[in-house]
Design a protein around this motif. Sequence first.
Motif, short mmCIF file in Angstrom:
data_model
loop_
_atom_site.label_atom_id
_atom_site.label_comp_id
_atom_site.label_asym_id
_atom_site.label_seq_id
_atom_site.Cartn_x
_atom_site.Cartn_y
_atom_site.Cartn_z
N LEU A 1 0.85 -1.19 0.00
CA LEU A 1 0.00 0.00 0.00
C LEU A 1 0.89 1.24 0.00
CD1 LEU A 1 -2.63 -1.12 2.69
CD2 LEU A 1 -2.75 -1.34 0.18
N ALA A 2 0.41 2.29 -0.68
CA ALA A 2 1.21 3.49 -0.87
C ALA A 2 2.52 3.15 -1.56
CB ALA A 2 1.46 4.22 0.45
N THR B 1 3.50 4.12 -4.29
CA THR B 1 4.01 5.21 -5.13
C THR B 1 5.10 6.01 -4.42
OG1 THR B 1 2.14 6.48 -4.33
CG2 THR B 1 1.93 5.49 -6.52
N GLY B 2 5.17 5.90 -3.13
CA GLY B 2 6.26 6.56 -2.40
C GLY B 2 7.56 5.79 -2.58
N PRO B 3 8.69 6.41 -2.26
CA PRO B 3 9.98 5.76 -2.51
C PRO B 3 10.19 4.48 -1.70
CG PRO B 3 10.26 7.89 -1.39
CD PRO B 3 8.83 7.80 -1.79
N VAL B 4 9.69 4.42 -0.47
CA VAL B 4 9.86 3.20 0.32
C VAL B 4 8.98 2.09 -0.24
CG1 VAL B 4 9.60 2.15 2.58
CG2 VAL B 4 10.53 4.46 2.39
N GLY B 5 7.72 2.44 -0.52
CA GLY B 5 6.79 1.44 -1.04
C GLY B 5 7.25 0.90 -2.39
N HIS B 6 7.68 1.81 -3.26
CA HIS B 6 8.16 1.42 -4.58
C HIS B 6 9.31 0.41 -4.45
CE1 HIS B 6 9.14 2.83 -8.91
NE2 HIS B 6 9.87 1.77 -8.66
N ALA C 1 3.15 1.30 3.40
CA ALA C 1 4.31 2.19 3.33
C ALA C 1 3.89 3.65 3.19
CB ALA C 1 5.21 1.76 2.17
N GLY C 2 2.84 4.03 3.91
CA GLY C 2 2.27 5.36 3.74
C GLY C 2 2.93 6.44 4.58
N ALA C 3 2.39 7.64 4.46
CA ALA C 3 2.93 8.79 5.17
C ALA C 3 2.66 8.69 6.66
CB ALA C 3 2.30 10.06 4.60
N ALA C 4 3.45 9.43 7.45
CA ALA C 4 3.31 9.44 8.90
C ALA C 4 1.91 9.91 9.29
CB ALA C 4 4.36 10.36 9.51
N GLY C 5 1.30 9.19 10.22
CA GLY C 5 0.03 9.64 10.79
C GLY C 5 -1.18 9.42 9.91
N LEU D 1 1.68 -8.87 8.16
CA LEU D 1 1.15 -7.51 8.09
C LEU D 1 2.25 -6.58 8.58
CD1 LEU D 1 -1.51 -6.04 7.55
CD2 LEU D 1 -2.25 -6.68 9.85
N ILE D 2 2.68 -5.68 7.71
CA ILE D 2 3.82 -4.83 8.07
C ILE D 2 3.43 -3.37 7.88
CG2 ILE D 2 6.18 -4.18 7.45
CD1 ILE D 2 6.50 -7.12 6.45
N ASP D 3 3.72 -2.56 8.90
CA ASP D 3 3.40 -1.13 8.83
C ASP D 3 4.68 -0.33 9.07
OD1 ASP D 3 2.16 1.31 8.84
OD2 ASP D 3 1.41 1.12 10.91
N LEU D 4 4.92 0.66 8.23
CA LEU D 4 6.18 1.42 8.33
C LEU D 4 5.97 2.83 8.87
CD1 LEU D 4 7.79 0.16 5.02
CD2 LEU D 4 8.17 -0.67 7.36
#
Lengths: 289, 289, 289
Positions: free
Chosen positions: B127-128, B130-135, B197-201, B219-222
């Motif tokens: 998920l997410a 498109t961000g550099p970590v997720g990509h 891998a979404g934005a903070a908060g 299930l992993i949340d960053l």
Amino acid sequence: MDRRSVLIQLDTDPQPSVFDAVVAVDAGAEHLFRHGGVTPANVRDLVYGALFTRGPADLSSTAIFIGGSNVAAGEALLEAVTKTFFGPFRVSVLFDANGANTTAAAAVLAALQGSGGSLQGVPAAVLAATGPVGHRAARLLVRLGAKVAVGSRRLDRATEVAEAIHRATGREVTPFAADTPDALASSLRGQAVVIAAGAAGVTLLPASVWQDLPDLKVLIDLNAVPPLGVEGIEASDKGAERGRARAWGALGVGGTKMKIHRRAIQELFASNDKVFDAEQVLELGRSLG
Amino acid sequence: MDRRSVLIQLDTDPQPSVFDAVVAVDAGAEHLFRHGGVTPANVRDLVYGALFTRGPADLSSTAIFIGGSNVAAGEALLEAVTKTFFGPFRVSVLFDANGANTTAAAAVLAALQGSGGSLQGVPAAVLAATGPVGHRAARLLVRLGAKVAVGSRRLDRATEVAEAIHRATGREVTPFAADTPDALASSLRGQAVVIAAGAAGVTLLPASVWQDLPDLKVLIDLNAVPPLGVEGIEASDKGAERGRARAWGALGVGGTKMKIHRRAIQELFASNDKVFDAEQVLELGRSLG
Amino acid sequence: MDRRSVLIQLDTDPQPSVFDAVVAVDAGAEHLFRHGGVTPANVRDLVYGALFTRGPADLSSTAIFIGGSNVAAGEALLEAVTKTFFGPFRVSVLFDANGANTTAAAAVLAALQGSGGSLQGVPAAVLAATGPVGHRAARLLVRLGAKVAVGSRRLDRATEVAEAIHRATGREVTPFAADTPDALASSLRGQAVVIAAGAAGVTLLPASVWQDLPDLKVLIDLNAVPPLGVEGIEASDKGAERGRARAWGALGVGGTKMKIHRRAIQELFASNDKVFDAEQVLELGRSLG
């Protein structure tokens, strides 16, 4: 794992202070990360870098120094830094923008020494108390029980300082205008301690004024650039007899200031929860004996 | 002659990262040269300074770290740095702008652990993405043989990422839109691994959605800043049982990330010809065992 | 108290030189304080930080390096730095903006070696003498007793350099225009030493010109980027026989340059009163034997 001491120098000037950097390494900081042009807006990420890299048990090996020539700008950094801390995530901080805290503490230690070890009830005046060093020196004198008067060329500005110190300490401080030699002489009559905390190269206190003060015991000048702030003493005076008083010049106070500065850097690494502002720096200076 | 390790920190932010600097010295870098506000235009002279000062036999004692909060800007530096190398004149480089490579590698290592040591043929969604970590996490999952789906609020952006990974790896990746809980639930059905891998908060994955996924194992949340990216887990989870799945929160992944980061710094000085981007960082993380 | 060596790197470029920093730590500087974008306006406070932190007896443990790609801007810093010193309050300084002093000294040492150990009365020409390296090389040749001619594409600019060297040394220097191969050949006839100090990638001296010079003994080129400044030699030449002459290319001179640079850094910490400009750097290079 390597856990050498890291000091993060946050400076509001474009070029971070070399003075503060040399003191830091001489005090034993093993790694110094120097940042110039720091504003409150970029403090958070820098502080996060201090908080989130070493485990909670190792946070005392990282610390922050806040400096720069503009004391008000430095105070804004200090506020931003401490606001970033949360729970156990904090590191120790020394605030010494423009050397204001270590200089004020060293001046007050000289006043204490010249007064026989106690300032309790001692009448003391600070000239140019509106500047950051003078303001802090006056506040520290108050903390030590002195009866403090604060002078400025303009009475309204002296009054502002007196009120600020009253808010911070709950104690009364007397403002006075130092706009003419007569006003100055009149306001200083009865003072046992006088600290001149003015700008470089500006004489605040003519010899003719202080030599006539009947109760003067301690005369301290923090301006090292001729002409000195107090006429008739030497920058290198360190308890020298001048008329009825003992005098300290800027260089005479400077040695103590340097010792306090170095010791404060070392204390930063003793725990992760210290914030050294003026009062804590004075306390640390007193412990040096 | 003295040949202590020199790490050159090239950071695209005005203030170079304190985080990366602390990790560098903790990993044993003896001299750290920190540069903020670096652009491709000033890379060449900085790299020449690395290449032309120590003899060819000593080039492995100098290395470059590329960081900064803007991953795309960092990628431009990486390209400029490696273009400056020629023949044997090169030094090793670690690219970890915004921690993207070490974070993505740590997330994928958690996915690997939660999947019993292999991701071959395992359905996994990011998920997410498109961000550099997720990509990067998605690309690394593909490299390990997973059947990867990449989600974004907008299908067109998810499709761009899927195509980019296809170009890089030659493998098919499925894009999906995660614009509503229903769309999300539908796209995640059948997935064994989900990485947020979404934005903070920002909560990306409601508990009601993932608790109903029949095949979910990992299930992993960053995102470490509440509210978390995955509802119903803890930031400190590190393989914790949550419903049918084992969960990792940002702090649970963070320990591995730090170990990889430090080890990668050390590896820079083992030879002068390494370029550590996502794949190499993952490989290095796997070797930590 | 800790009194490890502190080198303050003052660089006029926005990013302080990595080259100079690596050389500094390889020469043994224990703490390096790096400053980019330095202008004469911020020199005073930085130098005060060097002067007022360690006692007079320890001033030799602090030193200043002045660098940056713009030699004229560096010269303005050098002037501002030395003006800040007073009485015993001074630290040693190495000026090597763009490597001009160490390069010129290394070139002149090669000329000396190729001339059998003396340049007294030897006819020597410098091409592109209007640049900072060429200007310094010519001045150093004059100091060693050579009969020096300075060339530029424009006679008026060559004349300016000749006059500047005359003012500095009291010795006559002959300007010449190197605007055509014929003018060049005619001006170089009779020269025993020719140093090409031109820009990277520009050929100043065609092979057809220098191969016909009857008295040529030493040919030195300081441009490492092809095409070389002297056609028909190699950048790695280090006393190689080329026609009637012995030749040094940029890389051949470079090893000596690096040795001088490192040794000069070390000499900074031997006392607190040295200012290393071209002449002092040459002297130091000669002492390396």
